[in-house]
Design an enzyme around this catalytic site. Sequence first.
Site, PDB file in Angstrom:
ATOM      1  N   LYS A 202       1.206  -0.888  -0.136  1.00  0.00           N
ATOM      2  CA  LYS A 202      -0.197  -0.424  -0.072  1.00  0.00           C
ATOM      3  C   LYS A 202       1.042   1.253   0.145  1.00  0.00           C
ATOM      4  CE  LYS A 202      -1.224   3.274   1.844  1.00  0.00           C
ATOM      5  NZ  LYS A 202      -1.552   3.826   1.982  1.00  0.00           N
ATOM      6  N   GLU A 277       9.114   0.382  11.316  1.00  0.00           N
ATOM      7  CA  GLU A 277      10.013   1.880  11.367  1.00  0.00           C
ATOM      8  C   GLU A 277       9.724   3.026  11.351  1.00  0.00           C
ATOM      9  OE1 GLU A 277      12.138   4.763  10.485  1.00  0.00           O
ATOM     10  OE2 GLU A 277      12.498   3.278   8.127  1.00  0.00           O
ATOM     11  N   CYS A 311      12.434  10.175   8.597  1.00  0.00           N
ATOM     12  CA  CYS A 311      12.268  10.020  10.240  1.00  0.00           C
ATOM     13  C   CYS A 311      13.774  10.083  10.945  1.00  0.00           C
ATOM     14  CB  CYS A 311      12.092   8.287  10.228  1.00  0.00           C
ATOM     15  SG  CYS A 311      12.878   7.225   9.265  1.00  0.00           S
ATOM     16  N   GLU A 408       7.967  15.396  16.920  1.00  0.00           N
ATOM     17  CA  GLU A 408       8.489  15.122  15.740  1.00  0.00           C
ATOM     18  C   GLU A 408       8.360  15.857  14.268  1.00  0.00           C
ATOM     19  OE1 GLU A 408       8.003  11.175  13.057  1.00  0.00           O
ATOM     20  OE2 GLU A 408      10.341  11.574  12.734  1.00  0.00           O
TER      21      GLU A 408
END
Length: 506
Positions: A202, A277, A311, A408
């Site tokens: 996806k 992750e 990330c 973040e």
Amino acid sequence: MTIRPNISTTKAVTPPAIREWLSTVRPMLIDGKWVAAQSGKTFEVFDPATGDTIAHVAEGDKADVDLAVKAARRAFEGPWSRMTPSERGRIIHRIGDLILHNADELAAIEALDNGKPKAVAKAADVTLSADMFHYMSGWASKIEGKTIPISALTAPGAEFVSMTRMEPIGVVGQIIPWNFPLLMAAWKLAPALTTGCTVVLKVAEETPLSALRLGELILEAGVPAGVVNIVPGFGATAGAALAEHPGVDKVAFTGSTEVGRLIVQAASRDLKKVSLELGGKSPNIVLGDADPELAIAGATSAIFFNQGQCCNAGSRLFVQRNLFDKVVDGVAARADKIRLGPGLNEDTEMGPLVSRVQYDRVTGYLASGRQEGARAICGGEGLAGSGYFVAPTVLVETKPEMKVVREEIFGPVLVASPFNEVDDALIAEANNTIYGLAAGVWSGDMARALRVANRLRAGTVWINCYHVFDAALPFGGYKQSGWGREMGQAVLSNYLETKAITSRIG
Ligand code: ADP
């Protein structure tokens, strides 16, 4: 709003072949065929440099995911499992070759869809994607079990032979984000194929295009029908349907920690295996004995590479007090010079953020930083005009409890703070985050840098460098940055089951 002198106003030109490819609705890949969504629905894909629509893509949902999972199951039980490791390896290697053969086109698609500079897409995303398939292709024939001497205490005198076989986990649902669309597809697909799994991928709704082109190359390489299925669609519909589908044996996810939690919940009903992750808020630590020029260049790329949408971005800069002003001013001076523009323009050094949502999110953090008392020594704002451009920003006078320090941001925003000594307090502050994905250490004394590296709770530590990725190196997170590792030999275990076989021989 800031009017920035070095923002490219030249209109980017989409290569004609890509314009042609995008002139019809891009279908999804199910069972080796390119098909429309069962619902007939499509969704729009936008150029982040202008906000204009560049493509219409088939919108996958539950019914499409179901067809894809069934096709993947048939392929898993059929031709793929009967193929020799050598044959499988050769096909996977060919995917890598085809990526390199089409490098220019793939880089242009990535630049158009994601916004990153084309030269960067070619040098990093495309090169590393090809290498991931090349590296992983070799493992296909090297997935070995062991023979294990057993004591069989309950059967004294009997003789046994015991061994382990490493078997593919089965049908894998893979969900990927928009920051490295092609590379994330490669990180996921290559190890799954190497281990003999079949896949339903996806792709992110913001950036489905390069993976769809990769799907064409995968068929061209000779991957049998149903082994790789690619379903574009939205997270809450197609993504959720995949994560909870009872026919999926394992879910591999890359994305936000928030959605990672939803994936775990969705997968928990059937206790599917899950690898994740997730996010990061990585410390980048410059010791007082570091080469300041090296550290300035490194800290700049650590945060601003890929518009800060990494990330593992080095988003919390800690600099020992003797170098603080020099390094932080140096990073700000470089940031001010970065040329912004559409990814397809040759002279662009930094593209727009990927979407309106991301632009609002990042500029929201900038506002929050201002309100909480942080000071921007460069950037600090979104830029006027079309497209989702945000000026590269360095914030100082931050406090550990500020949102910009804790959360973040996933954009070109660095928070910088000084420290006095390389001591427990520094290590504690560097580790003072829910995340543990990556970290950087800059020092002229390798032993000292290694001592710091050993104490950082992060899956990757770079010393006197940053963003060095390699197909051979495991990558993944401690704490809430994830479960399991991508790449290297380490990733294989994400996709394998261990079977112990014991035979009585006397
Ligand atoms: P970001 O915040 O960076 O956009 P997300 O974690 O939201 O990252 O998205 C990463 C991927 O996860 C995308 O492919 C997205 O469509 C998908 N996704 C989002 N929500 C869900 C969900 N509830 N279930 C499964 N997948 C999801």
